[in-house]
Scaffold this motif. Structure first.
Motif, PDB file in Angstrom:
ATOM      1  N   PRO A   1      18.062  -1.299 -34.995  1.00  0.00           N
ATOM      2  CA  PRO A   1      18.207  -0.324 -33.934  1.00  0.00           C
ATOM      3  C   PRO A   1      17.515  -0.759 -32.529  1.00  0.00           C
ATOM      4  CG  PRO A   1      17.826   0.428 -36.158  1.00  0.00           C
ATOM      5  CD  PRO A   1      17.475  -0.964 -36.152  1.00  0.00           C
ATOM      6  N   PRO A   2      18.196  -0.360 -31.368  1.00  0.00           N
ATOM      7  CA  PRO A   2      17.461  -0.704 -30.153  1.00  0.00           C
ATOM      8  C   PRO A   2      16.519   0.070 -29.810  1.00  0.00           C
ATOM      9  CG  PRO A   2      19.715   0.498 -29.740  1.00  0.00           C
ATOM     10  CD  PRO A   2      19.736   0.012 -31.306  1.00  0.00           C
ATOM     11  N   HIS A   3      16.462   1.397 -30.343  1.00  0.00           N
ATOM     12  CA  HIS A   3      15.238   2.236 -29.972  1.00  0.00           C
ATOM     13  C   HIS A   3      15.134   3.679 -30.747  1.00  0.00           C
ATOM     14  CE1 HIS A   3      13.276   5.504 -27.367  1.00  0.00           C
ATOM     15  NE2 HIS A   3      12.420   4.486 -27.327  1.00  0.00           N
ATOM     16  N   ARG A   4      13.951   3.443 -31.493  1.00  0.00           N
ATOM     17  CA  ARG A   4      13.490   4.816 -32.158  1.00  0.00           C
ATOM     18  C   ARG A   4      12.201   5.084 -31.547  1.00  0.00           C
ATOM     19  NH1 ARG A   4      13.043   4.135 -38.620  1.00  0.00           N
ATOM     20  NH2 ARG A   4      11.788   2.239 -37.947  1.00  0.00           N
ATOM     21  N   ALA A   5      12.147   6.577 -31.148  1.00  0.00           N
ATOM     22  CA  ALA A   5      11.111   6.986 -30.393  1.00  0.00           C
ATOM     23  C   ALA A   5       9.945   6.939 -31.482  1.00  0.00           C
ATOM     24  CB  ALA A   5      11.450   8.628 -29.965  1.00  0.00           C
ATOM     25  N   GLY A   6       8.694   6.443 -30.752  1.00  0.00           N
ATOM     26  CA  GLY A   6       7.403   6.409 -31.222  1.00  0.00           C
ATOM     27  C   GLY A   6       7.165   7.928 -32.127  1.00  0.00           C
ATOM     28  N   GLY A   7       7.569   8.977 -31.644  1.00  0.00           N
ATOM     29  CA  GLY A   7       7.129  10.285 -32.252  1.00  0.00           C
ATOM     30  C   GLY A   7       8.095  10.585 -33.354  1.00  0.00           C
TER      31      GLY A   7
ATOM     32  N   ARG B   1      16.184  17.247 -29.791  1.00  0.00           N
ATOM     33  CA  ARG B   1      15.217  15.974 -29.477  1.00  0.00           C
ATOM     34  C   ARG B   1      15.940  14.515 -29.757  1.00  0.00           C
ATOM     35  NH1 ARG B   1       9.849  15.478 -28.630  1.00  0.00           N
ATOM     36  NH2 ARG B   1       9.725  17.595 -29.133  1.00  0.00           N
ATOM     37  N   TRP B   2      16.815  14.606 -30.658  1.00  0.00           N
ATOM     38  CA  TRP B   2      17.739  13.532 -30.841  1.00  0.00           C
ATOM     39  C   TRP B   2      18.657  13.013 -29.481  1.00  0.00           C
ATOM     40  CZ3 TRP B   2      22.924  12.578 -30.916  1.00  0.00           C
ATOM     41  CH2 TRP B   2      23.332  11.063 -31.611  1.00  0.00           C
ATOM     42  N   LEU B   3      19.201  14.301 -29.275  1.00  0.00           N
ATOM     43  CA  LEU B   3      20.066  14.218 -27.984  1.00  0.00           C
ATOM     44  C   LEU B   3      19.372  13.600 -26.850  1.00  0.00           C
ATOM     45  CD1 LEU B   3      22.539  17.309 -28.269  1.00  0.00           C
ATOM     46  CD2 LEU B   3      23.224  14.928 -28.106  1.00  0.00           C
ATOM     47  N   LEU B   4      18.189  14.448 -26.565  1.00  0.00           N
ATOM     48  CA  LEU B   4      17.388  14.087 -25.374  1.00  0.00           C
ATOM     49  C   LEU B   4      17.152  12.637 -25.300  1.00  0.00           C
ATOM     50  CD1 LEU B   4      15.876  14.838 -22.987  1.00  0.00           C
ATOM     51  CD2 LEU B   4      13.877  15.261 -24.350  1.00  0.00           C
ATOM     52  N   THR B   5      16.761  12.075 -26.724  1.00  0.00           N
ATOM     53  CA  THR B   5      16.284  10.453 -26.644  1.00  0.00           C
ATOM     54  C   THR B   5      17.423   9.796 -26.139  1.00  0.00           C
ATOM     55  OG1 THR B   5      14.574  10.822 -28.151  1.00  0.00           O
ATOM     56  CG2 THR B   5      15.588   8.620 -28.100  1.00  0.00           C
ATOM     57  N   GLN B   6      18.781  10.099 -26.772  1.00  0.00           N
ATOM     58  CA  GLN B   6      20.180   9.370 -26.422  1.00  0.00           C
ATOM     59  C   GLN B   6      20.376   9.486 -24.811  1.00  0.00           C
ATOM     60  OE1 GLN B   6      20.824   7.573 -28.920  1.00  0.00           O
ATOM     61  NE2 GLN B   6      19.312   8.933 -30.006  1.00  0.00           N
TER      62      GLN B   6
END
Length: 315
Positions: free
Chosen positions: A186-192, A254-259
């Motif tokens: 996966p290209p990005h998983r937020a640290g939090g 929060r998932w939507l904001l990350t995307q």
């Protein structure tokens, strides 16, 4: 001077070492930015896992590196050796960015680098780290923690997340995504994001989120709400929230904001669209809203981010 130095001694885990070398050792095809010069630093021939390894340099070389990576420490019941601890501390004092992977956090803690800072490690060992080093604010519920020049990650896959985070800091989202594509991760998983979730990805093709997540990503330019997602998935908002927490470790919003932030990074790096247009394309609505969320998440305003990564100058 090495851009990245991997700090080794007897008793390290080979998986985290190999993974870090895969990320930093070679640029993916098509990437033209200057890539990392990587050195393995240790005390003569040593055994890492089941493998015998001859380091490129001694531990004193760490103080000349820009970034020092400390792989996992195999036996957390044994104190890391003083030469490794002293070399990591000296590297940080000389200005290096120091990152630990998995239980490598025990080395950073022994060096005093985590005192007064948030940090994490593999969820199975967070209690031990907190008890042994009470001045460290151990967070057991995150994938990685970025404290500026000191970074720590949880185990295995989370260590990959931290390595990609470092590439993203240095070269931008597009380059980090290229590395992720080469490694098929996966290209990005937020640290939090939570360390331990019941099912990190939808387990079946007919899982309710299996079709919903791609559907939402294709519509990031729209002001999607939790109700919109629930309606598309054919379930209640509360039921959707439970599925999201189980699959992604976070909430739908929060998932939507990350995307949206990821999409904004890509547009800022690869297009000349003004910030208002980027805000519209990512569903943020206005440039003011985009700047607020972007600055809080990435740490710099969108314009600064674009100047940094469009110029090819790493942060």
């Amino acid at each position: 001077m090495a851009d990245v130095a991997l700090a080794l001694t007897e008793g390290m885990l080979h998986f985290e070492l190999s993974m870090a070398y895969e990320v930093f050792g070679a640029a993916p095809a098509g990437v033209t930015v200057p890539w990392y010069d990587v050195e393995i630093c240790g005390t003569g021939a040593l055994r890492v896992g089941r493998f015998l390894l001859e380091p490129d340099r001694g531990l004193d070389r760490l103080r000349e590196a820009r970034t020092v990576i400390v792989p996992g420490w195999a036996d957390v019941d044994v104190e890391p050796p003083a030469p490794l601890v002293d070399a990591v501390r000296a590297a940080h004092e000389a200005g290096a960015r120091v990152a630990s992977l998995c239980t490598g956090a025990f080395v950073l803690a022994a060096a005093g680098l985590l005192d007064g800072r948030r940090a994490t490690t593999h969820w199975a060992h967070t209690d031990v780290l907190a008890a042994r080093h009470p001045r460290v604010a151990v967070d057991p519920d995150v994938l990685y923690v970025d404290e500026g020049r000191v970074l720590t990650s949880a185990g295995k896959a989370a260590a990959m997340d931290l390595c990609l985070h470092l590439v993203r800091l240095d070269h931008g989202s597009s380059v980090a995504n290229a590395v992720a594509r080469r490694l098929v991760v996966p290209p990005h998983r937020a640290g939090g994001q939570a360390q331990f979730v019941a099912a990190p990805v939808p387990a079946r093709d007919d899982h309710p989120l299996g079709a919903l997540l791609p559907w939402a990503i294709e519509r990031l330019d729209r002001p999607l709400t939790v109700e919109d997602l629930a309606r598309q998935a054919g379930m209640s908002s509360r039921h959707l929230g439970r599925h999201f927490r189980a699959v992604t470790g976070t909430t739908p919003l929060r998932w939507l904001l990350t995307q949206r932030i990821r999409r904004a990074q890509e547009l800022l790096e690869t297009t000349d669209e003004v910030v208002d247009a980027v805000a519209a394309a990512t569903g943020m609505g206005t440039a003011t809203t985009l700047r607020r969320h972007f600055n809080r998440t990435v740490g710099v305003p969108p314009d600064t981010y674009r100047r940094t990564f469009r110029s090819g100058t790493p942060r």
